[in-house]
Design a protein around this motif. Structure first.
Motif, mmCIF file in Angstrom:
data_model
loop_
_atom_site.group_PDB
_atom_site.id
_atom_site.type_symbol
_atom_site.label_atom_id
_atom_site.label_comp_id
_atom_site.label_asym_id
_atom_site.label_seq_id
_atom_site.Cartn_x
_atom_site.Cartn_y
_atom_site.Cartn_z
ATOM 1 N N HIS A 62 0.853 -1.187 0.000
ATOM 2 C CA HIS A 62 0.000 0.000 0.000
ATOM 3 C C HIS A 62 0.894 1.244 0.000
ATOM 4 C CE1 HIS A 62 -3.844 -2.039 0.797
ATOM 5 N NE2 HIS A 62 -3.130 -2.878 1.529
ATOM 6 N N GLN A 63 0.744 2.082 -1.040
ATOM 7 C CA GLN A 63 1.492 3.325 -1.104
ATOM 8 C C GLN A 63 0.635 4.404 -0.441
ATOM 9 O OE1 GLN A 63 1.750 6.366 -3.976
ATOM 10 N NE2 GLN A 63 2.522 7.042 -1.988
ATOM 11 N N LEU A 64 0.822 4.536 0.879
ATOM 12 C CA LEU A 64 0.045 5.481 1.677
ATOM 13 C C LEU A 64 0.735 5.669 3.015
ATOM 14 C CD1 LEU A 64 -1.421 3.373 3.823
ATOM 15 C CD2 LEU A 64 -3.065 3.112 1.985
ATOM 16 N N ALA A 65 0.165 6.516 3.850
ATOM 17 C CA ALA A 65 0.685 6.747 5.197
ATOM 18 C C ALA A 65 -0.375 6.354 6.215
ATOM 19 C CB ALA A 65 1.071 8.213 5.389
ATOM 20 N N ILE A 66 0.082 5.895 7.368
ATOM 21 C CA ILE A 66 -0.828 5.575 8.459
ATOM 22 C C ILE A 66 -1.007 6.821 9.319
ATOM 23 C CG2 ILE A 66 -1.155 4.163 10.520
ATOM 24 C CD1 ILE A 66 -1.491 2.673 7.890
ATOM 25 N N TRP A 67 -2.265 7.166 9.546
ATOM 26 C CA TRP A 67 -2.587 8.308 10.397
ATOM 27 C C TRP A 67 -3.875 7.967 11.138
ATOM 28 C CZ3 TRP A 67 -0.131 11.551 12.914
ATOM 29 C CH2 TRP A 67 -0.638 12.768 13.349
ATOM 30 N N ASN A 68 -4.285 8.818 12.060
ATOM 31 C CA ASN A 68 -5.451 8.492 12.877
ATOM 32 C C ASN A 68 -6.785 8.833 12.224
ATOM 33 O OD1 ASN A 68 -5.367 11.260 13.152
ATOM 34 N ND2 ASN A 68 -4.491 11.192 15.220
ATOM 35 N N GLU A 69 -6.737 9.301 10.976
ATOM 36 C CA GLU A 69 -7.969 9.578 10.247
ATOM 37 C C GLU A 69 -7.686 9.516 8.749
ATOM 38 O OE1 GLU A 69 -9.138 13.381 11.651
ATOM 39 O OE2 GLU A 69 -7.564 14.469 10.590
ATOM 40 N N TYR A 70 -8.766 9.410 7.968
ATOM 41 C CA TYR A 70 -8.632 9.388 6.515
ATOM 42 C C TYR A 70 -8.365 10.801 5.992
ATOM 43 C CZ TYR A 70 -10.814 4.749 6.760
ATOM 44 O OH TYR A 70 -11.102 3.441 7.039
ATOM 45 N N GLY A 71 -7.671 10.866 4.841
ATOM 46 C CA GLY A 71 -7.443 12.158 4.213
ATOM 47 C C GLY A 71 -6.157 12.161 3.420
ATOM 48 N N ARG A 72 -5.785 13.321 2.959
ATOM 49 C CA ARG A 72 -4.512 13.519 2.263
ATOM 50 C C ARG A 72 -3.668 14.487 3.077
ATOM 51 N NH1 ARG A 72 -3.827 11.889 -2.866
ATOM 52 N NH2 ARG A 72 -2.451 13.615 -3.414
ATOM 53 N N MET A 73 -2.376 14.176 3.155
ATOM 54 C CA MET A 73 -1.464 15.016 3.922
ATOM 55 C C MET A 73 -0.147 15.145 3.173
ATOM 56 S SD MET A 73 -2.050 13.655 7.843
ATOM 57 C CE MET A 73 -0.833 14.801 8.511
ATOM 58 N N PRO A 74 0.602 16.229 3.426
ATOM 59 C CA PRO A 74 1.942 16.337 2.836
ATOM 60 C C PRO A 74 2.898 15.348 3.492
ATOM 61 C CG PRO A 74 1.484 18.231 4.251
ATOM 62 C CD PRO A 74 0.213 17.441 4.172
ATOM 63 N N PHE A 75 3.653 14.647 2.670
ATOM 64 C CA PHE A 75 4.666 13.709 3.140
ATOM 65 C C PHE A 75 6.025 14.241 2.708
ATOM 66 C CE2 PHE A 75 7.292 9.842 2.663
ATOM 67 C CZ PHE A 75 7.157 9.314 3.934
ATOM 68 N N HIS A 76 6.948 14.315 3.647
ATOM 69 C CA HIS A 76 8.237 14.967 3.431
ATOM 70 C C HIS A 76 9.309 13.906 3.211
ATOM 71 C CE1 HIS A 76 6.381 18.743 4.897
ATOM 72 N NE2 HIS A 76 5.701 17.904 5.661
ATOM 73 N N ILE A 77 9.823 13.831 1.976
ATOM 74 C CA ILE A 77 10.834 12.836 1.611
ATOM 75 C C ILE A 77 12.213 13.450 1.829
ATOM 76 C CG2 ILE A 77 11.763 11.413 -0.240
ATOM 77 C CD1 ILE A 77 8.975 11.477 -1.516
ATOM 78 N N SER A 78 12.971 12.868 2.733
ATOM 79 C CA SER A 78 14.294 13.390 3.046
ATOM 80 C C SER A 78 15.242 13.174 1.868
ATOM 81 C CB SER A 78 14.856 12.681 4.290
ATOM 82 O OG SER A 78 16.226 13.004 4.472
#
Length: 248
Positions: A62-78
């Motif tokens: 799954h290409q996504l992030a785990i968070w406490n709610e559904y939605g879209r968020m900025p993901f910061h790639i180092s």
């Protein structure tokens, strides 16, 4: 709520897949693996690496992030170290090397449990939001019998929360020594930078919470956050529920 701890279903979750080295090991240990990776480039590389396992149904990525709610968020790639990439900008840019920002889908942990089932082992390495994953276990009636997570300077709080969830055995894994280890049962040697063995295969005995926290304070850091470990040494915390009457 009386919790039950899943221990025998042959399912592993790799939360924070990164380059896939942990997933490669977990595929040797389990019938099915679910891997989560928010970095689209790493997720794409993993799909090519594990094409056969995906097509056979043994691996879901799954290409996504785990968070406490559904939605879209900025993901910061180092740009400096892909392992540091995070939903938290300061976490990803800890050394000032810069980041690339992408938008990622976010789902709660319970969403993946509903899709795939509750794993017997859950690896948590999601850089900066690990505690959110622990918190999401609290309302669930069925949770993994085994968990691992990177220390990340918050080990005292992690152990206290895991103890409240019913985990009664803990181990420390020195991640600087992982490349010296092997799991002979599945003929696997661990690459440097991988998470290493899981559960009962992690070297050493299990500690109850209070003795473990004492060990943690001696080896890792004090309650005043004074570092005990030499530079270049970092740790994972492994937890289990060892009560037979609570296992399923």
């Amino acid at each position: 709520m009386k919790k039950r701890y899943v221990c025998s279903n042959g399912l592993i979750f790799d939360m924070g897949m990164n380059n896939g080295d942990d997933t490669a090991y977990y595929l040797k240990k389990a019938a099915r693996v679910v891997a989560v990776e928010a970095n689209p480039g790493l997720a794409s590389e993993a799909r090519a690496r594990f094409d056969g396992e995906i097509r056979s149904g043994r691996l879901s990525i799954h290409q996504l992030a785990i968070w406490n709610e559904y939605g879209r968020m900025p993901f910061h790639i180092s740009r400096e170290n892909s392992h540091w990439s995070s939903l938290e900008s300061q976490w990803a840019d800890r050394n000032g090397g810069g980041t690339e920002v992408v938008q990622v889908e976010c789902v709660p942990l319970a969403h993946l449990f509903a899709l795939h089932g509750v794993p017997y082992f859950l690896k948590i390495d999601v850089e900066g939001v690990d505690e959110s994953v622990i918190d999401q276990l609290e309302p669930l009636p069925y949770i993994p019998a085994y968990i691992s997570m990177e220390d990340c300077r918050f080990g005292f709080r992690y152990v206290e929360k895991l103890t409240a969830l019913g985990y009664d055995g803990f181990k420390l894994s020195n991640q600087a020594l992982v490349a010296e280890l092997a799991d002979e049962a599945v003929n696997h040697r661990f690459p440097a930078g991988s998470s290493g063995p899981l559960g009962e295969q992690v070297p050493g005995g299990w500690y109850e919470p209070a003795p473990f926290l004492h060990l943690y304070e001696q080896k890792v850091r004090s309650r005043d956050n004074e570092r005990r470990s030499p530079t270049g040494v970092w740790w994972d915390i492994h937890a289990r529920c060892g009560s037979p009457d609570k296992l399923i």
